[in-house]
Design an enzyme around this catalytic site. Sequence first.
Site, mmCIF file in Angstrom:
data_model
loop_
_atom_site.group_PDB
_atom_site.id
_atom_site.type_symbol
_atom_site.label_atom_id
_atom_site.label_comp_id
_atom_site.label_asym_id
_atom_site.label_seq_id
_atom_site.Cartn_x
_atom_site.Cartn_y
_atom_site.Cartn_z
ATOM 1 N N LYS A 104 -1.109 61.199 -6.954
ATOM 2 C CA LYS A 104 -2.008 61.980 -7.813
ATOM 3 C C LYS A 104 -1.321 63.283 -8.155
ATOM 4 C CE LYS A 104 -6.270 61.511 -9.351
ATOM 5 N NZ LYS A 104 -6.993 60.239 -9.458
HETATM 6 N N1 GLU Z 1 -7.328 58.477 -12.661
HETATM 7 C C1 GLU Z 1 -7.786 57.144 -12.508
HETATM 8 C C2 GLU Z 1 -8.244 56.882 -11.086
HETATM 9 O O1 GLU Z 1 -8.559 57.799 -10.372
HETATM 10 C C3 GLU Z 1 -6.793 56.108 -13.018
HETATM 11 C C4 GLU Z 1 -5.485 56.072 -12.297
HETATM 12 C C5 GLU Z 1 -4.462 55.129 -12.924
HETATM 13 O O2 GLU Z 1 -4.795 54.419 -13.858
HETATM 14 O O3 GLU Z 1 -3.335 55.170 -12.446
HETATM 15 O O4 GLU Z 1 -8.371 55.783 -10.644
#
Ligand code: GLU
Length: 424
Positions: A114
């Site tokens: 993240k």
């Molecule tokens: N931000 C989204 C999540 O928390 C998508 C993450 C992604 O597609 O890599 O799942």
Amino acid sequence: MLVETPALHENETNPWLSAEARFNRAADLLGVEDGMRKVLKSPAREICVNIPVLLDDGRIEVFTGYRVQHSIARGPAKGGIRFAPDVTLDEVRALASWMTWKCAVVNIPFGGGKGGVICNPAVLSQAELERITRRYTAEILDYIGPERDVPAPDMNTNEQTMAWIMDTYSMHVRHTTTAVVTGKPLNLGGSRGRPEATGRGCMIVTQQALRRFGLEPSNTRVVIQGFGNVGGMAAKLMSRAGFKIVCIIEYDGAVYNPRGLDIPALMKHRDETGSITGFAEAEDMDRNEAMFLECEVLLPAARENVITSANADRLRCKILCEGANGPTTHVADSILQDKKVFVIPDILANAGGVTVSYFEWVQDRQGFFWNEQLVNGRLEEIMVNSFRDVTAYGDKHEVNNRIAAYMLALDRVQFAIRLRGIYA
Ligand code: GLU
């Protein structure tokens, strides 16, 4: 009359501590030994960058950004990047670990990561956001890539942000590399069905949960917090599928109609006026009270820590479908369990987004693109199977869905680490 709000437990809203509490519980139940526990818990890599950016008025500002790669045990790190004024390293850490568990729950070949940049997009121009995005990308460039770490959108980032990241990365490596990020625009290596994927996944797992209660969509009242990419899409798809969306809660108000809201009309109203409030076909209501309406399904799709020890006992839903990441604090978990709320935990409920991100990454690497029917069909299969895996695990081990999802995920990641061995 002054109603006193009960105080929260110490550190209750620190997402990393919430993540740790659930992790410890699942690891205890699985009997994970100490060394493995340390490996599973510790983020593999944490990058912090202070990026100078030229503002439109000629001043220079320095923004702090993070990228945490929690695990690469099952594949490249995967997860979004958020832009917000209150981003913290602990938050990004927790979100990165949730991505590891989420990818393992739906059994896709990724680890977890993240990113976050501390900034306030509300006061930044498009040009400033582009410069922040490009400089942040340049600073983490050596650590990302289709085989290393694949970012995606999250709060306050979107398709345009992903196009800038893809371009910056491609300029540096000197060839167009679409698979370095997912959630891109459709004509730039994006996937059909990606914008709706998280909301669609929420709907699919909710439909599975309805069966447990013998409910049909037409007699299912849904309250949704958030009307953005997750909440808005879930509202649109669920109303189309016959659910009764009785209330939408946003940061500036809530609207209520016991007969069910006309979601496309509400979206039009919001686009025209800038707010969901004042919608002719609904009543405005106090946004702080709306979450406690009696309903079959509550779908928080906004932000973390909205269900806490101070308010969990006031919820009047049968099913809680966690569209956001970390909407419930760990202290609230036991209150929901005592109230017998059927929780579809975030690492399952909102996994539709990363699942279609996986499809996007596969399509980019193959240079062969799928039609929407294929994307949605494969998404449905994965979400239905994962719901079944988590609930079956919970029934077998007599634990709630959240702990079942963590146990299933920890077990899958632990298996990969064992097989790979510890490199020395
Ligand atoms: N931000 C989204 C999540 O928390 C998508 C993450 C992604 O597609 O890599 O799942």
